[in-house]
Design an enzyme around this catalytic site. Structure first.
Site, PDB file in Angstrom:
ATOM      1  N   ASP A  87       0.827  -1.211   0.000  1.00 26.27           N
ATOM      2  CA  ASP A  87       0.000   0.000   0.000  1.00 26.27           C
ATOM      3  C   ASP A  87       0.866   1.267   0.000  1.00 26.27           C
ATOM      4  OD1 ASP A  87      -2.153   1.704   0.201  1.00 26.27           O
ATOM      5  OD2 ASP A  87      -2.917   0.858   2.078  1.00 26.27           O
ATOM      6  N   ASP A 118      -2.958 -11.246   9.056  1.00 23.44           N
ATOM      7  CA  ASP A 118      -2.064 -10.110   9.269  1.00 23.44           C
ATOM      8  C   ASP A 118      -1.188 -10.309  10.502  1.00 23.44           C
ATOM      9  OD1 ASP A 118      -2.938  -8.744   7.054  1.00 23.44           O
ATOM     10  OD2 ASP A 118      -4.335  -7.446   8.142  1.00 23.44           O
ATOM     11  N   ASP A 124      -6.309  -7.266  -2.187  1.00 18.93           N
ATOM     12  CA  ASP A 124      -6.788  -7.151  -0.820  1.00 18.93           C
ATOM     13  C   ASP A 124      -8.257  -6.732  -0.807  1.00 18.93           C
ATOM     14  OD1 ASP A 124      -6.673  -7.222   1.932  1.00 18.93           O
ATOM     15  OD2 ASP A 124      -4.987  -5.836   2.101  1.00 18.93           O
TER      16      ASP A 124
END
Length: 717
Positions: A346, A525, A456
């Site tokens: 990102d 995560d 994602d």
């Protein structure tokens, strides 16, 4: 024996797989009914299972609630239905009327039975599909429903299939629950009487449950016992209802959606449910897992035969602080470690400086003054493939896209548009939204030579409406997933070299439906190595290591603040697709040297991890070391990975016995050169020396020795 046979005299259909049989027939009322699911049967033996219609236990009972192939809402049925119908005139129910059958060959080595029905009163057609293959005991089931009339109808429940178990003295259910960063927590517990619902109402597979289950009598173990299991290939909201009846039966039904939603069918429209695949195995939970893994590699993952590369991802090193110079510096260090795929996460696009803005504006930011081209060229020049993180289904309100198309998000007229993570969900059920996503994605891949996308999806649905579209509020739940699949399928078709990772804010989108269109899944995560042992244990019950992304990250861990040795972290990640996510600019020379050696070690054994058979020798709970083993199909090689937090004095340490070895053979330890008898490894095993001390971990690679090359065996304690 043919894979599908039919006995006209009894009406029995027999589906045969390499080790199991599945039998059914259409009863006197026209309803398809279950007969058997278990060990192999001959057609003559299957005919013996036909019994006269069951007599109700009392005048308060209707048809048995377990035993129909596809229970419908209609008549004296009181169990959970697989099908509920609401017609345009307000009437409900479905009444079976057989209308034919077909036996197809959808692919070499596969056979498909299609049983066709219609309602006796309304023009609703239902086709039950069963697919069996010569190389797996997995049976694929799906249902196709078609509105052949001129009026609209809706389906409040339209499951893919129902599965019936034989009468057993007891039942136990295995499934996973969890939350963000604690996904895939395995539970094995007695099946309650009544109905148990496993579900996601979030529009995605979810972190909180997985669309699969296993059932056994309560006596199965890792290496013994019969296990029935099923997995739904669907990436949206889903529901599986398990029931245990007063008369000692158990069964379950599952498919798309959740309570309060429905699937609309316009005149002439057809809906095909996702596959709900089932498997019966002997040999315990381990055998069930290995069968699912083999099936997924052979018939689900697009390129499972490929060797997945060692990956580096920049997220934990940079956060949103992404620029060309910093990424090039990280890429050089990653290449020196032996990394083969470099992924920018990102922060590379639009006005993205934090999570408040930029989602939806998918052009390189001004921190890449000449675009992504120079970085991609630099990464390729270092001998690595290049990948990018994308989140095509989301938008920040602070973005050019949202300002131009505020109607593109899920919303309800007059209601607030609730934000999670400062973002809203784009309505992928709209063709214009899906086409927009495909257009920029295919240009991005083609214009920049992108080799890999980490796709994602970071939030669940809310305000799930589609204003201006008749029946849109119901249609979006399945239409969204159908268009998601369509975009992924188009991307793969147009860019055959592109590889994809499924991610849903960690493990929020892991299922056989998305894995059919991607190459691997981001499991969680949470990269803490100790927590990962538990997460990976649950993930591997159904899904293979070939689909399991696992990273080595820095310590103290960002989530748990736990510190464990670098080797321990590497060995945990080596149990799947090895990735590295630490800040390499802060690694010491010693850490870089150790990391490079461990990357090289993984490359020597990854064929076993990614394509071998998994044996769970010791689970991640309790005081014993956690041990997994990967074995080549022919028994020629074995990899043992073991981890231990720290021994406690006085606790028994039973030996770790290996599986999948060639009887009578000898195996050489690649690291030490020691040679061991297979009988000793399998019957007596490794002792405490496998993982001595605190935070101990090891990788033992054993190779079968050819005759004439044996040395004197070394004792194994």
């Amino acid at each position: 024996m043919p894979m599908i046979s039919h006995a006209p005299d009894t009406g029995v259909w027999l589906l045969s797989t390499p080790r199991t049989s599945y039998a059914l027939r259409i009863d006197e009322t026209g309803a398809p009914c279950h007969l058997a699911w278990g060990p192999r049967l001959s057609p003559a033996a299957a005919d013996e299972l036909v019994a006269p219609p069951a007599v109700a236990a009392s005048s308060f009972e209707g048809r048995p609630t377990v035993g129909e192939e596809y229970p419908v809402d209609g008549g004296p049925r009181y169990g959970p239905p697989s099908l509920q119908v609401r017609y345009e005139d307000g009437s409900r129910a479905f009444e079976w009327q057989p209308s034919g059958h077909r036996v197809l060959e959808p692919a070499p080595g596969a056979a498909e039975l299609v049983l066709e029905f219609r309602d006796r009163l309304y023009p609703l057609h239902v086709a039950l599909h069963y697919t069996v293959r010569e190389d797996t005991d997995v049976i694929e089931r799906r249902t196709v429903l078609r509105n052949a009339g001129t009026g609209h109808l809706s389906l409040p429940r339209t499951d893919s299939a129902a599965w019936s178990l034989p009468p057993l003295p007891g039942y136990r259910v295995s499934h996973v629950t969890g939350q963000w960063s604690a996904e895939s927590q395995l539970h094995r517990e007695p099946l309650p009487r009544g109905e148990t619902v496993l579900t996601s109402r979030r529009g995605i597979t979810s972190h909180h449950a997985g669309p699969w289950l296993m059932l056994d009598s309560g006596e199965a173990g890792e290496d013994h016992g019969r296990v029935w299991s099923a997995a739904l290939a669907w990436s949206g909201s889903w529901r599986i209802t398990v029931q245990r009846t007063p008369d000692g039966r158990a069964g379950f039904t599952g498919g798309v959606g959740h309570e309060g939603t429905c699937v609309p069918l316009a005149p002439g429209e057809e809906f095909t449910t996702p596959v709900f695949a089932g498997l019966c195995t002997d040999g315990g939970f381990g055998a069930a897992s290995r069968a699912w893994h083999a099936y997924t590699r052979a018939h689900v993952l697009p390129y499972a035969d490929e060797t997945a590369p060692v990956l580096y991802n920049s997220w934990e090193a940079t956060g949103f602080d992404v620029d060309e110079a910093g990424q090039k510096a990280l890429a050089e260090r990653a290449a020196a470690l032996g990394v083969e795929l470099y992924v920018v996460d990102d922060g590379w696009f639009g006005g993205r400086r934090d999570d408040h803005a930029g989602l939806g504006d998918w052009t390189p930011s001004d921190r890449f003054p000449d675009g992504l081209g120079p970085l991609v060229a630099a990464v390729h020049g270092l001998g690595m493939r290049f990948g990018l993180w994308v989140e095509p289904e989301m938008v920040n309100p602070d973005s050019d896209l949202y300002r131009a198309h505020p109607d593109w998000v899920l919303h309800l007229p007059g209601r607030p548009r609730g934000e999670l993570r400062n973002q809203l969900v784009l309505n992928f059920a709209r063709d214009d939204v899906a086409d927009w996503a495909y257009d920029w994605l295919t240009r991005l891949v083609a214009d920049h030579g992108i080799d890999f996308l980490k796709w994602d999806m970071n939030r669940a649905f809310s305000e799930a409406g589609w204003p201006g579209r008749p029946d849109g509020h119901d249609r979006l739940w399945t239409g969204y997933v159908a268009n998601l699949y369509r975009v992924l399928d188009r991307l793969r078709a147009d860019h055959p070299g592109l590889r994809l990772e499924a991610c849903g804010g960690g493990g929020g989108r892991v299922d056989l439906g998305v894995l059919r269109r991607t190459d691997q899944a981001w499991v969680s995560d949470n990269t803490d190595a100790v927590d990962r042992l538990v997460i990976q244990h649950g993930f591997g019950q159904i899904h293979p290591a070939r689909a399991m992304s696992a990273w080595v990250t820095d310590v103290p861990n960002q989530l748990t603040a736990r510190t464990v040795p670098l080797r321990f972290r590497f060995h945990v990640a080596m149990a799947g697709l090895l990735g590295i996510g630490g800040d390499l600019t802060r690694w010491s020379e010693e850490e870089l040297e150790t990391g490079a050696k461990l990357v090289a070690e993984y490359k020597r054994v990854r064929h076993l991890v990614q394509h071998g058979a998994l044996h769970r020798l010791s689970g991640p709970h309790g005081e014993q070391p956690t041990v997994v083993q990967y074995a080549a199909e022919d028994g020629s090689e074995v990899l043992v990975l073991a981890w231990r937090r720290g021994p406690r004095h006085g606790v028994a340490q039973p030996p770790v016995r290996l599986r999948g070895l060639t009887p009578g053979a000898r195996y050489r330890d690649v690291r030490t050169g020691d040679v061991h008898h297979a009988t000793v490894l399998a019957e007596y095993g490794f002792g405490p020396e496998l993982t001595p001390g605190d935070w101990a971990s090891t990788a033992v690679h054993l190779v079968r020795v050819a005759k004439g090359e044996e040395q004197v065996p070394t004792a194994v304690h």
